[in-house]
Design a protein around this motif. Sequence first.
Motif, PDB file in Angstrom:
ATOM      1  N   GLU A 116      -7.856  -7.789  -7.224  1.00  0.00           N
ATOM      2  CA  GLU A 116      -8.153  -6.523  -7.903  1.00  0.00           C
ATOM      3  C   GLU A 116      -9.620  -6.425  -8.319  1.00  0.00           C
ATOM      4  O   GLU A 116     -10.203  -5.342  -8.255  1.00  0.00           O
ATOM      5  CB  GLU A 116      -7.230  -6.326  -9.101  1.00  0.00           C
ATOM      6  N   ALA A 119      -8.169  -0.776   0.747  1.00  0.00           N
ATOM      7  CA  ALA A 119      -7.439  -1.859   0.085  1.00  0.00           C
ATOM      8  C   ALA A 119      -6.649  -2.687   1.095  1.00  0.00           C
ATOM      9  O   ALA A 119      -6.556  -3.909   0.956  1.00  0.00           O
ATOM     10  CB  ALA A 119      -6.506  -1.291  -0.983  1.00  0.00           C
ATOM     11  N   TRP A 138      -9.068  -5.006   2.745  1.00  0.00           N
ATOM     12  CA  TRP A 138      -9.414  -6.046   1.771  1.00  0.00           C
ATOM     13  C   TRP A 138      -8.228  -7.005   1.592  1.00  0.00           C
ATOM     14  O   TRP A 138      -8.394  -8.226   1.530  1.00  0.00           O
ATOM     15  CB  TRP A 138      -9.818  -5.410   0.444  1.00  0.00           C
ATOM     16  N   ASN A 139      -7.018  -6.446   1.522  1.00  0.00           N
ATOM     17  CA  ASN A 139      -5.809  -7.244   1.362  1.00  0.00           C
ATOM     18  C   ASN A 139      -5.676  -8.261   2.483  1.00  0.00           C
ATOM     19  O   ASN A 139      -5.414  -9.444   2.233  1.00  0.00           O
ATOM     20  CB  ASN A 139      -4.591  -6.309   1.340  1.00  0.00           C
ATOM     21  N   GLU A 197       0.816  -1.221   0.000  1.00  0.00           N
ATOM     22  CA  GLU A 197       0.000   0.000   0.000  1.00  0.00           C
ATOM     23  C   GLU A 197       0.844   1.263   0.000  1.00  0.00           C
ATOM     24  O   GLU A 197       0.451   2.262  -0.599  1.00  0.00           O
ATOM     25  CB  GLU A 197      -0.969  -0.009   1.180  1.00  0.00           C
ATOM     26  N   LEU A 210     -11.567  -5.491  -5.310  1.00  0.00           N
ATOM     27  CA  LEU A 210     -11.256  -4.114  -4.935  1.00  0.00           C
ATOM     28  C   LEU A 210     -11.971  -3.102  -5.821  1.00  0.00           C
ATOM     29  O   LEU A 210     -12.432  -2.063  -5.336  1.00  0.00           O
ATOM     30  CB  LEU A 210      -9.744  -3.903  -4.987  1.00  0.00           C
ATOM     31  N   SER A 225      -6.272   3.359  -0.061  1.00  0.00           N
ATOM     32  CA  SER A 225      -5.256   2.462   0.481  1.00  0.00           C
ATOM     33  C   SER A 225      -5.731   1.776   1.760  1.00  0.00           C
ATOM     34  O   SER A 225      -5.509   0.574   1.939  1.00  0.00           O
ATOM     35  CB  SER A 225      -3.967   3.243   0.754  1.00  0.00           C
TER      36      SER A 225
END
Length: 142
Positions: A84, A48, A51-52, A15, A87, A45
Motif C-alpha cells: 500500500e 495497482a 504493482w501487485n 482488484e 501504491l 486498478s
Amino acid sequence: MQGKSRKVVQAILYETIAVLCVAPALSWAFDAGMAHSTVLSLILSALALAWNMFYNWAFEHWEARQAQRQRTLWRRFLHALGFEGGLVLILLPVVAGWLQISLWQALLTNLALFAFFFVYAFVFQWAFDRVFDVPDSAREPA
C-alpha cells in the motif's frame, strides 16, 4: 493453487472487489458522476494490478530466502504496508490529474484510500490464503 495461476487469480479478485468499493466512494467524496469515478477506479486498478504482480513476485522472492518462512502476523503486516505504501506513491500523480486537485489533496485522498486498503489488503490476503492455501514460498522446506 500455486505459481502464476495463483498470482493471477489473487490479483484479479483483489482488484475486482476494490473497484466495486472505490468507485462509489470516489463518486460520493468528489461529487463526481459514477462513470467518471468508475473510469478512475479502473485506471487505479490497472496500475495497482501491475504493482501487485511485481510486488508479490518480489515479496515471495524475498520470503523464499528467509530462514523462517511462515506467514506470521508481522510478515503479513509488512506485506500490506509495503504494497500500500508503494501504491500511494505510484497513484499520487494519477489521482491529482484525473480529479484536477492539488498534489496535497491527492495525497490526502491517497492516504484515505491507503487506510481502507491497508485493512482490506490484510484481510483479503488472509482470507485468500485460507481459501487457496499459502504459496510455496510461505512453506517450511521439507
